[in-house]
Design a protein around this motif. Structure first.
Motif, PDB file in Angstrom:
ATOM      1  N   PRO A   1       0.820  -1.214   0.000  1.00 27.55           N
ATOM      2  CA  PRO A   1       0.000   0.000   0.000  1.00 27.55           C
ATOM      3  C   PRO A   1       0.853   1.263   0.000  1.00 27.55           C
ATOM      4  N   ARG A   2       1.949   1.255   0.737  1.00 25.53           N
ATOM      5  CA  ARG A   2       2.778   2.452   0.821  1.00 25.53           C
ATOM      6  C   ARG A   2       3.379   2.781  -0.542  1.00 25.53           C
ATOM      7  N   LYS A   3       3.875   1.775  -1.238  1.00 30.51           N
ATOM      8  CA  LYS A   3       4.476   2.016  -2.562  1.00 30.51           C
ATOM      9  C   LYS A   3       3.438   2.537  -3.537  1.00 30.51           C
ATOM     10  N   THR A   4       2.243   1.970  -3.505  1.00 23.08           N
ATOM     11  CA  THR A   4       1.181   2.396  -4.409  1.00 23.08           C
ATOM     12  C   THR A   4       0.777   3.834  -4.130  1.00 23.08           C
ATOM     13  N   LEU A   5       0.586   4.159  -2.857  1.00 18.86           N
ATOM     14  CA  LEU A   5       0.169   5.514  -2.497  1.00 18.86           C
ATOM     15  C   LEU A   5       1.255   6.535  -2.818  1.00 18.86           C
ATOM     16  N   LYS A   6       2.516   6.169  -2.611  1.00 18.74           N
ATOM     17  CA  LYS A   6       3.599   7.108  -2.896  1.00 18.74           C
ATOM     18  C   LYS A   6       3.691   7.430  -4.383  1.00 18.74           C
ATOM     19  N   GLN A   7       3.287   6.492  -5.235  1.00 24.05           N
ATOM     20  CA  GLN A   7       3.308   6.750  -6.670  1.00 24.05           C
ATOM     21  C   GLN A   7       2.296   7.826  -7.042  1.00 24.05           C
ATOM     22  N   TRP A   8       1.171   7.875  -6.356  1.00 22.83           N
ATOM     23  CA  TRP A   8       0.088   8.794  -6.694  1.00 22.83           C
ATOM     24  C   TRP A   8       0.259  10.171  -6.081  1.00 22.83           C
ATOM     25  N   LEU A   9       0.964  10.257  -4.954  1.00 22.96           N
ATOM     26  CA  LEU A   9       1.036  11.512  -4.218  1.00 22.96           C
ATOM     27  C   LEU A   9       2.300  12.299  -4.579  1.00 22.96           C
ATOM     28  N   PRO A  10       2.210  13.628  -4.563  1.00 20.26           N
ATOM     29  CA  PRO A  10       3.398  14.436  -4.857  1.00 20.26           C
ATOM     30  C   PRO A  10       4.387  14.395  -3.691  1.00 20.26           C
ATOM     31  N   THR A  11       5.646  14.553  -3.994  1.00 21.15           N
ATOM     32  CA  THR A  11       6.668  14.576  -2.950  1.00 21.15           C
ATOM     33  C   THR A  11       6.735  15.975  -2.344  1.00 21.15           C
ATOM     34  N   PRO A  12       7.258  16.082  -1.123  1.00 22.65           N
ATOM     35  CA  PRO A  12       7.393  17.411  -0.518  1.00 22.65           C
ATOM     36  C   PRO A  12       8.279  18.358  -1.344  1.00 22.65           C
ATOM     37  N   THR A  13       9.274  17.810  -2.035  1.00 14.58           N
ATOM     38  CA  THR A  13      10.130  18.678  -2.844  1.00 14.58           C
ATOM     39  C   THR A  13       9.353  19.275  -4.022  1.00 14.58           C
ATOM     40  N   LYS A  14       8.456  18.499  -4.611  1.00 17.45           N
ATOM     41  CA  LYS A  14       7.620  19.040  -5.691  1.00 17.45           C
ATOM     42  C   LYS A  14       6.667  20.103  -5.148  1.00 17.45           C
ATOM     43  N   ILE A  15       6.162  19.862  -3.954  1.00 13.84           N
ATOM     44  CA  ILE A  15       5.241  20.822  -3.339  1.00 13.84           C
ATOM     45  C   ILE A  15       5.977  22.112  -2.991  1.00 13.84           C
ATOM     46  N   ARG A  16       7.227  22.013  -2.546  1.00 18.70           N
ATOM     47  CA  ARG A  16       8.011  23.216  -2.213  1.00 18.70           C
ATOM     48  C   ARG A  16       8.205  24.122  -3.424  1.00 18.70           C
ATOM     49  N   LYS A  17       8.178  23.544  -4.622  1.00 20.21           N
ATOM     50  CA  LYS A  17       8.376  24.324  -5.843  1.00 20.21           C
ATOM     51  C   LYS A  17       7.134  25.118  -6.247  1.00 20.21           C
ATOM     52  N   ILE A  18       5.986  24.832  -5.645  1.00 18.61           N
ATOM     53  CA  ILE A  18       4.757  25.556  -5.958  1.00 18.61           C
ATOM     54  C   ILE A  18       4.779  26.879  -5.194  1.00 18.61           C
ATOM     55  N   GLU A  19       4.908  27.953  -5.922  1.00 14.26           N
ATOM     56  CA  GLU A  19       5.060  29.270  -5.295  1.00 14.26           C
ATOM     57  C   GLU A  19       3.824  29.713  -4.515  1.00 14.26           C
ATOM     58  N   ALA A  20       2.650  29.311  -4.931  1.00 11.46           N
ATOM     59  CA  ALA A  20       1.421  29.726  -4.250  1.00 11.46           C
ATOM     60  C   ALA A  20       1.351  29.179  -2.829  1.00 11.46           C
ATOM     61  N   LEU A  21       1.971  28.045  -2.567  1.00  7.70           N
ATOM     62  CA  LEU A  21       1.913  27.444  -1.238  1.00  7.70           C
ATOM     63  C   LEU A  21       2.935  28.032  -0.276  1.00  7.70           C
ATOM     64  N   GLN A  22       3.865  28.832  -0.763  1.00  3.55           N
ATOM     65  CA  GLN A  22       4.866  29.426   0.112  1.00  3.55           C
ATOM     66  C   GLN A  22       4.256  30.437   1.071  1.00  3.55           C
ATOM     67  N   VAL A  23       3.055  30.894   0.779  1.00  2.00           N
ATOM     68  CA  VAL A  23       2.335  31.807   1.664  1.00  2.00           C
ATOM     69  C   VAL A  23       2.006  31.112   2.988  1.00  2.00           C
ATOM     70  N   LEU A  24       1.823  29.805   2.942  1.00  2.00           N
ATOM     71  CA  LEU A  24       1.422  29.054   4.132  1.00  2.00           C
ATOM     72  C   LEU A  24       2.561  28.851   5.127  1.00  2.00           C
ATOM     73  N   GLY A  25       3.782  29.122   4.733  1.00  2.00           N
ATOM     74  CA  GLY A  25       4.910  28.996   5.653  1.00  2.00           C
ATOM     75  C   GLY A  25       5.500  27.595   5.646  1.00  2.00           C
ATOM     76  N   ASP A  26       6.305  27.327   6.676  1.00  3.64           N
ATOM     77  CA  ASP A  26       7.024  26.052   6.737  1.00  3.64           C
ATOM     78  C   ASP A  26       6.226  24.924   7.385  1.00  3.64           C
ATOM     79  N   TRP A  27       5.149  25.240   8.077  1.00  4.31           N
ATOM     80  CA  TRP A  27       4.403  24.175   8.763  1.00  4.31           C
ATOM     81  C   TRP A  27       3.837  23.158   7.782  1.00  4.31           C
ATOM     82  N   ILE A  28       3.584  23.566   6.563  1.00  2.00           N
ATOM     83  CA  ILE A  28       3.015  22.651   5.573  1.00  2.00           C
ATOM     84  C   ILE A  28       4.022  21.575   5.156  1.00  2.00           C
TER      85      ILE A  28
END
Length: 192
Positions: free
Chosen positions: A2-29
């Motif tokens: 299940p973990r391998k399957t779910l990890k394939q579908w979900l974005p990694t934190p590094t990909k999320i860090r590249k989204i500029e719109a989410l930088q407004v939320l700070g580091d807690w995300i």
């Protein structure tokens, strides 16, 4: 599995860090526990996502994100599951929720003919809101709990199956290794 399957579908934190719109939320995300996938985080994310999907409110994704942070479950899974209610499924889910709420608070069903307009909704909201809210909470809790239980059971099943296969593999290969160490002249079954 299940973990391998779910990890394939979900974005990694590094990909999320590249989204500029989410930088407004700070580091807690970017806290690691919000991105980690284990049995609790996946099951609780299903509960949060499905529960919030049944709420007839705007900003469901934001509510799911806040609950995911508070309950320390997988953030992207919680937010993604909110899309169970999309423009195609929303009328059916909210109608079912309304019917359940009307049944629970013993109110006659008022929806005879539905019209997708703000005038119709604003004219009937005074009659519809109590059964809709009650039914949405009950359906959200029920289906969220079913999702939590289903994911937990599925996760346990996969882990138990993996452990059984590992034990069988070790039993077979352990037997072969022990025969080799003893210097047995007869080959193990399947080694001929």
């Amino acid at each position: 599995m299940p973990r391998k399957t779910l990890k394939q579908w979900l974005p990694t934190p590094t990909k999320i860090r590249k989204i500029e719109a989410l930088q407004v939320l700070g580091d807690w995300i970017y806290q690691t526990n919000l991105w980690h996938i284990n049995r609790y985080s996946a099951a609780m994310a299903f509960f949060v996502g499905v529960f919030v999907a049944f709420l007839p409110i705007p900003g469901q994704m934001l509510v799911a994100a806040v609950l995911a942070v508070l309950l320390r479950c997988n953030l992207p899974m919680s937010v993604a599951l909110v899309w169970i209610t999309n423009p195609v499924t929303m009328p059916a889910l909210f109608y079912i929720s309304y019917r359940v709420g009307a049944l629970l608070i013993d109110v006659p069903v008022q929806v005879a003919e539905f019209e997708m307009s703000m005038a119709w909704i604003s004219a009937r909201i005074g009659v519809l809101w109590k059964p809709l809210l009650a039914g949405s909470l009950i359906c959200g809790l029920l289906f969220g709990s079913l999702g939590y239980t289903g994911v937990s059971l599925l996760w346990r099943y996969h882990v138990a199956r993996k452990w059984r296969r590992r034990a069988q593999h070790r039993a077979i290969h352990g037997l072969r290794l022990s025969r080799r160490k003893k210097g047995s002249a007869t080959p193990a079954p399947g080694e001929e």
